[in-house]
Each structure stands twice: as C-alpha cells, then as structure tokens.
Design an enzyme around this catalytic site. Sequence first.
Site, short mmCIF file in Angstrom:
data_model
loop_
_atom_site.label_atom_id
_atom_site.label_comp_id
_atom_site.label_asym_id
_atom_site.label_seq_id
_atom_site.Cartn_x
_atom_site.Cartn_y
_atom_site.Cartn_z
N GLU A 1 2.00 1.61 -3.40
CA GLU A 1 0.89 2.06 -4.24
C GLU A 1 0.68 3.57 -4.06
O GLU A 1 0.46 4.31 -5.03
CB GLU A 1 -0.41 1.31 -3.87
N GLU B 1 -14.06 -13.13 -5.25
CA GLU B 1 -12.73 -12.85 -5.83
C GLU B 1 -11.60 -13.19 -4.87
O GLU B 1 -10.43 -13.09 -5.22
CB GLU B 1 -12.65 -11.38 -6.28
N GLU C 1 -16.11 -10.75 4.03
CA GLU C 1 -14.96 -10.55 3.14
C GLU C 1 -14.38 -11.88 2.68
O GLU C 1 -14.07 -12.06 1.50
CB GLU C 1 -13.89 -9.73 3.87
N LYS D 1 -15.42 -9.44 8.43
CA LYS D 1 -14.38 -10.29 7.87
C LYS D 1 -14.96 -11.62 7.37
O LYS D 1 -14.41 -12.23 6.47
CB LYS D 1 -13.29 -10.56 8.91
N CYS E 1 -10.21 -1.42 14.94
CA CYS E 1 -10.53 -2.84 15.19
C CYS E 1 -10.66 -3.16 16.68
O CYS E 1 -11.37 -4.10 17.05
CB CYS E 1 -9.46 -3.73 14.59
N SER F 1 -7.54 1.80 -2.26
CA SER F 1 -6.33 1.03 -2.53
C SER F 1 -6.75 -0.33 -3.06
O SER F 1 -7.72 -0.93 -2.59
CB SER F 1 -5.52 0.87 -1.24
N CYS G 1 -8.40 -1.97 4.26
CA CYS G 1 -8.27 -3.10 5.20
C CYS G 1 -9.59 -3.48 5.83
O CYS G 1 -9.75 -4.58 6.34
CB CYS G 1 -7.33 -2.76 6.34
N GLU H 1 0.83 -1.20 0.00
CA GLU H 1 0.00 0.00 0.00
C GLU H 1 0.87 1.26 0.00
O GLU H 1 0.55 2.26 -0.66
CB GLU H 1 -0.93 -0.02 1.23
#
Lengths: 165, 573
Positions: free
Chosen positions: B281, B365, B360, B357, B502, B318, B298, B278
């Site tokens: 990036e 993908e 996710e 999560k 978190c 990102s 994230c 990142e």
Amino acid sequence: MAKNDLDAVLERYPNASRDALIPILQDVQQELGYLSRDSVVRIGEHLNLPASKIYGVATFYNQFRFQPQGRNHIQVCRGTACHVKGSAAILDAVKRELRIEPGQTTRDGQFSLEVVACIGACGLAPVICVNGEFHAGVTTKTVGKIIDSYRRKGSPNDGSDHETT
Amino acid sequence: MITIEVNGRPIPAEKGEMLLTALRRAGIKVPTLCHIDGLNATGACRMCVVEVEGQRGLTPSCAFPVADGMKVHTHSPRAVTARKTIVELLLANHPDDCLYCNRNGNCRLQYLAEELGVRQRRFAGDRTRHHIDASSPSIVRDPGKCILCGKCVRVCEEVQRVAAIDFIGRGSKTKIGTAFDEGLNVSSCVNCGQCIAVCPTGALSEQSQVKEVLDALNDPNKIVVVQHAPAVSVTLGEEFGMAPGADVIGVMTAALRRLGFDRVFDTGFTADLTIMEEGSELVHRLTNGGRLPMLTSCSPGWIKFVETQYPDFIDNLSTCKSPQQMMGAITKTYFAEREGLNPTRIYSVSIMPCTAKKFEAGRPEMGRDGLADVDAVLTTRELASLIRMAGLNLRDLPPDTADTPFGERTTAGKLFGASGGVMEAAIRTAHYLVTGRELGDLKVESVRGFDGVKEARVQVGDLNLGVAVASGLGNASRLLDQIRAGRSDLHFIEVMTCPGGCIGGGGQPIGANADAVRARMQKLYAIDADESVRVSHHNEAVQRLYAEFLGAPLGEKSHHLLHTHYAERGVVS
C-alpha cells in the site's frame, strides 16, 4: 437556547486561555441560565481544553448548574445558623417533595433546587428562598405547603417563552 | 553532584532533582500512591512524606527539591505513623472486598496496609456509594475502589492527550468521571488501558472475557482457535515471577494447548501479512500520488484517537486491518474452508497486550454475515489468570510450537511488539518490493529504542523516504499538529498508542516500570538478531496463503478480508 447568546459570550473572550475559563462559565450561565452540554463543548473548543476538564471545573463550584432553572427556583440555605436550626432535614424534605437533587429541575420544568451556603437571613433560620421571596422558620411540615402555593400560583413570569431542553 | 544525609548516611543527589528521585536511586524505599515516573509530582497522596530537619511539618519527598547537606529521616516514627494513618483513612472509604477484587494480591493499597501493619479498622464511617461503569468494551471503572490519586487522569491527559476523564465534583463527593459523568463508551476514551496500568487499586480493570473463553473451551461443538500477539510471550513470564524480558513462547504455547485451545496461531504470522499488504500500500501510494504521509493502523487506540480528534487524517490511515483482525478474518474463511468447518463453529480468541483490542474486535465492520472475526480478546493478565486457574506451572511445561497454517512468523513480525517494529519490518519489505534486493544488514537502528518520537531518512531505491515513529498518543498528536501546520517531509509514520509500543500496553502485567519495558524491548531485538528469517516477504506460510487463497497483495480477496475503513466519531472531547 439561542446559539447566538453563547457566541456572543465567547466573542468577548478572543484568544482567551485557560485562566478565562471561570469568567466564561459565569457569563455563559448568566446568558443561558445554565451550562448546556453544547456550551461546555463549545467553551472547550474555544479554550482548547478537553470537555472533561471544563465539566470537572464547573462541577467543583456550586454556582454552576447543568439544567435550565425551573419556573420556580428554590434556594435552601445550608449556612451555619440554618444548619443548627435543622436545614438538613428541610433540604431532605424539599428533595423528597420534588424528587430532584440540588442542581436539578423537575421534569415539568416547574421547580429547580439549589443549595446556598448562607443567604444572609440568619435571624429567620431555617430559611428558604423561592424566586427571591424569603420564607422564615421553615419546618419539614410547612415545606410542602410552601411548594404547593407556588404550584398554584405558577411562575412569576408565566407566559414567557420558557423552553426546556 | 551534592550530598544529602538520609537516616544518618550520606547519599549523592543531583542539584534540582526531587528528594524522592534521590532516595529511589539510593535504594531507600519510600512508598507512593500517586507518583508516576517521568511526570510532574502532584503531591496528592502524601504517602511519600519524610522528615526533613529544619522543616516544620512532614515533607512530601516527591515534590521537594534536594539541597546540599539536608538531613532527612525517611522512616522516623512520625513519618511512618503519618503514612499508616493515610492508609487507614483511605480504607475508611474502601469497600474491603479484596477477596473479590481483580487486583487481590497485586494492589498498592493492600500492599501498603500490609507493609504498615494495619490490623484493624480505626476509622469507620459512611462509605461513598457509586455506580460501576461497565459501559466500555475494554475498561471497567469502579469508583468505589478509587482513592483519587489522579494517576489515571494524568496519564490520560499528559501522556495520551486524550483527557477522557477528570475529577468531578468537590470534597467528599469528588470522583473521577467523564465529561457530563457519562459512560466511558460514549466518551473520547480510546480504550488504551494506560489508566489501568497506573491504577494502584482495583478501581480500573479490563472488561474481562475469561468466562466467555472458558465457556467456549468447554463447548464440545466449538473449535476454539487462539492467536497471541508478538508482545505477549516476552511479558507473560512476569506474571509468574520471571524477570522482565523473559521469553516464554514455547511454554506459553504448551499452556494454551493444555487449556484446551484446538489451534494455536501466532499473530506474528499476520503481522508479516500486514507488512505485505501495508508495504504494498505504501509503495502504491508513493507511486500513484496517494495521500501521504501514510499512517499505520495496527493500534486500535490510535485509530479511535484519529477518528475522534484528528478526523482530517482518516484518509492518511493505512486501510490495512490490524494483525489481530487479519488473523480473525483468514481464520473464519481460509482456515474454515481448508478444514471443512462451518465458520459458525469456530470460536476465535486472541491474547493481546492491549485492552483496545477488545473494542476493535467488536467493531461492526470486523466480520461478515453477522459473524465476528475475533470472538473474544484476553489481555496478557487474563491469560495469566486462566493459566493459574488451570493449575499449570509455566516452569514445568515442555515447550511446544504453534500450529499450521498460521503459526509461522519472521522476526520482522515479532518486532511489531516494540515501538518502531512495524516501521523496521515495513522498510525491510518495501526495500525489497521496490528494488528487488534486501536492505543491507536489515537493522534500522534509528527507529529503535524508547524515545517517544524517532525519525529517519531511508533510501529505498530511488526514493528517499522520511519516516517517523511515535509511541504514546501525546507524542503522536504533536507530530500530527506539525503536519497540520504544514510539515511535508514525512512519507510514512508508525504510531503505537502506548509508550514503548505493545510491550508497554494497557493489558500487560501491572507494575512494570520503564526498565521492565526496556528489557522486553531488548528481548524482541535479541530475537531479531538470533533468528535467520528476518523479513516478512520470506515468510513461506504467508507466500503459500497468497498462492492458495489471496492472490496478490492489495488484490480483490485482500481488499475484502484484510482491509477496512474508518469514520469520524462525534464524541465529546
């Protein structure tokens, strides 16, 4: 349902905020006959309110429905006088007969059901009203016959371009 | 400062504040079911009623401002009876299946029934029957256990600005539901689980994957690999009666091993890896005219929020996968190759402070050849329940350390657990990438702390960067609204879905207040202060991974394994 009808209603409320929600819901139902999924979402966008909020408010009030009305619209009175005369059982009988809940429409689009608080005909209790025609002193036995008579007759405005969605 | 008299004793109060606030400060316990610290009172549950002299009825202390000299009785027979009656009435429409409830022993309603001495069912009647909504991969709603306090609705709308749920219907038919009363999975819900964290009963819970994990652990053909997120080790202890902020990393690792996990990895490792990707990036975007501000990726609740409500910002996100998914990807590729394992034999579990999560991990993908990179996600709470089930006592276990090759992390990776941590770690590495030198004393004070939005200007070589950190989606969306309106001084924004990051996640131990979340945050800062390797680019294991497998950040392999894409979601919102 033409989208233009909805647009036309929303155009009457430019720059509206949340206090315009109920008048808009009423106008939309007036135009479309019910609150479609699309209209709930579009009203939300127009007022910058989440769809869950619109749906929550609309379900609070008995007057709003989320399915198009049937060709025959049945109102069962659940006012005090009718209640005393056994309208709860009448409502159950209608629900059983049509296999729908209040606010719903039969899948063939023939009948829709609405519960109203008082229809103003307490002397005729228990009373149901179909397409504006009153039926007095209804019993659980006569409900089926009344509904059948409309099934035979069909809709008062048969031949119209009624659509179901 | 004014003085009010409570139960015959004077206590100080601040003019204009609500009575409940003054009572709580003075340590006087008045129970609540619908109160949420920091949000406006709704007075829905009436549990906090007290007697105020001169007032005719009972007064809800959460919504009644203090006045100088007022006389209050918090536990008069009348107030206590009223509270008990409320609980009894709530129980009249409650399933009474505490023994089977995921909140057994940790339920406000159960606790208050006990505290108020409810010993018999005084009101019996028809109970409302509801369908359980288990449509979401993250959250299960059981309206049968709902007491209609409305906390979930308010957190969802006021804190997160998601408003996936609201009150539906009226009177005894009222329930909480989504627009059109459909499944949570097709709603605008972002799976953050903040509703679970505030729910006083078992009406909201995570979609448990404990059984799947146990089955995998008991399958001799499976190599079960586990990773744990940076925010888990500083909260798990609370489930076992330790003070908020206790770090149980060593004993947690030991417990995971005793539970039968074949490898224990630290998601902090891939947090460092995320920073390498990142950070690179960001530098690439800055130097090649890429889309700015770059937004971190994230936090899966935030990703879904952008996909549904701010799709015009998708290109700002990102492309880096989250640390969880990076770990999953390299576990089933590099690790499998290294160990000579067929990836189908690997069962990859992650322990997360998060319910999103779970969603996710199930995104199509996030895997290859029909194989998911992460097979099951457990929340901190679910891990605690596994540990209890195995009869393990965290206090007795000898501490253990994580496995190679993905067990090593720097404190930069650990900071991911707190809001601002990704930013701080990224600034440290971006500075090194751009200038070849380390950033001063490494600490970036301006992005630390509990504020919902933190902003700073950072000098990285010749670049003067505008950075912002938001936690809580409401704060994030206000920031995005500013950018939509033309604000252009920001280059990089970190967003965490949950307030505080978190450490305040929707999968964390229930019942944490703001002080507990602060203590967790302080622990992460203490870890950063105490250890010696504090920058992601000096994680030697990460460097080895690049040398042996990945090549360079943003390279071909990284592109396939560590980066992803997003798409607009047409949900009702």
